[in-house]
Design an enzyme around this catalytic site. Sequence first.
Site, short mmCIF file in Angstrom:
data_model
loop_
_atom_site.label_atom_id
_atom_site.label_comp_id
_atom_site.label_asym_id
_atom_site.label_seq_id
_atom_site.Cartn_x
_atom_site.Cartn_y
_atom_site.Cartn_z
N ASN A 62 1.05 -1.27 0.02
CA ASN A 62 -0.18 -0.10 0.07
C ASN A 62 0.93 1.13 0.00
OD1 ASN A 62 0.65 -0.93 2.67
ND2 ASN A 62 -0.88 0.17 3.28
N GLU A 64 0.55 5.08 0.38
CA GLU A 64 -0.91 6.28 1.16
C GLU A 64 -0.03 7.66 0.59
OE1 GLU A 64 -1.30 5.26 5.29
OE2 GLU A 64 -2.18 3.76 4.57
N CYS A 73 -3.91 0.85 -2.59
CA CYS A 73 -4.40 -0.78 -1.43
C CYS A 73 -2.82 -1.27 -2.55
CB CYS A 73 -5.39 -1.58 -1.92
SG CYS A 73 -6.44 -0.84 -0.76
N GLU A 75 -2.80 -4.27 -3.05
CA GLU A 75 -3.40 -5.93 -4.02
C GLU A 75 -3.59 -4.81 -5.67
OE1 GLU A 75 -4.79 -4.60 -1.24
OE2 GLU A 75 -6.17 -6.61 -0.47
N CYS A 112 -10.20 -5.29 0.08
CA CYS A 112 -11.93 -3.83 0.01
C CYS A 112 -12.16 -3.81 -1.39
CB CYS A 112 -11.31 -2.82 0.33
SG CYS A 112 -10.57 -1.33 -0.93
N CYS A 115 -10.67 -2.48 -4.16
CA CYS A 115 -9.72 -3.76 -4.45
C CYS A 115 -10.14 -5.12 -5.23
CB CYS A 115 -8.63 -4.86 -4.32
SG CYS A 115 -7.74 -2.54 -3.36
N1 THU Z 1 -4.79 -1.40 2.41
C1 THU Z 1 -4.35 -2.28 2.07
O1 THU Z 1 -3.36 -2.22 1.22
N2 THU Z 1 -5.41 -3.54 0.97
C2 THU Z 1 -6.01 -4.10 1.96
O2 THU Z 1 -6.46 -5.55 1.17
C3 THU Z 1 -6.44 -3.36 3.13
C4 THU Z 1 -6.38 -2.27 3.16
C5 THU Z 1 -4.52 -0.43 2.87
C6 THU Z 1 -5.32 0.91 2.61
C7 THU Z 1 -4.58 1.83 3.28
O3 THU Z 1 -3.47 2.37 3.09
C8 THU Z 1 -4.68 1.17 4.55
O4 THU Z 1 -4.50 -0.61 4.12
C9 THU Z 1 -5.08 1.44 5.84
O5 THU Z 1 -6.82 1.16 4.92
#
Ligand code: THU
Length: 161
Positions: A62, A64, A73, A75, A112, A115
């Site tokens: 991920n 941000e 994310c 994925e 999520c 994704c």
């Molecule tokens: N996140 C992911 O990268 N993948 C997931 O399956 C769930 C959430 C990340 C998004 C964000 O950067 C952090 O986790 C908190 O939501």
Amino acid sequence: MKHNRVEFSYSVYENASELAPADAALLDSAREAITQAYAPYSKFRVGAAAVLSNGVTVTGSNQENASYPVGICAERTLLASAAHQFPDAAIDTLAVSYDGDFVKSDHPISPCGMCRQSLQEAETRGGRPIRLILAGQEGEVFIINTIADLLPFAFTPTELG
Ligand code: THU
């Protein structure tokens, strides 16, 4: 009038040591990818690794952003990387793991909604089911046979004609 029912089954392993060697190795790659995460806001780091039909393993984490919705994310980082580098390869299996400053990484997380939609497109594009391996740093591991199970009633490319 009739009632329809949607259900799916998935495998639950007590821990990663029960996995087939190739699956355990992919999960290790996902755990390793966590170290590349950029998650200064949520402090929740996610790693993903996928083995493609050409045998290559691609990873993602991920990433941000100070403008929170801009973050991506693990994925979808992986999907974009895989599609860019190997547009003709399908995804066979994709593993996801995580750690966090405020949580214990002892159970699987699942992708999520956004994704799931992206994974569904990748599955359709690849023409084969994408297996999912979901696990924390320890504890149970879930194996799901196809993204389609995670997104019933998906809006798919076929709707666009
Ligand atoms: N996140 C992911 O990268 N993948 C997931 O399956 C769930 C959430 C990340 C998004 C964000 O950067 C952090 O986790 C908190 O939501």
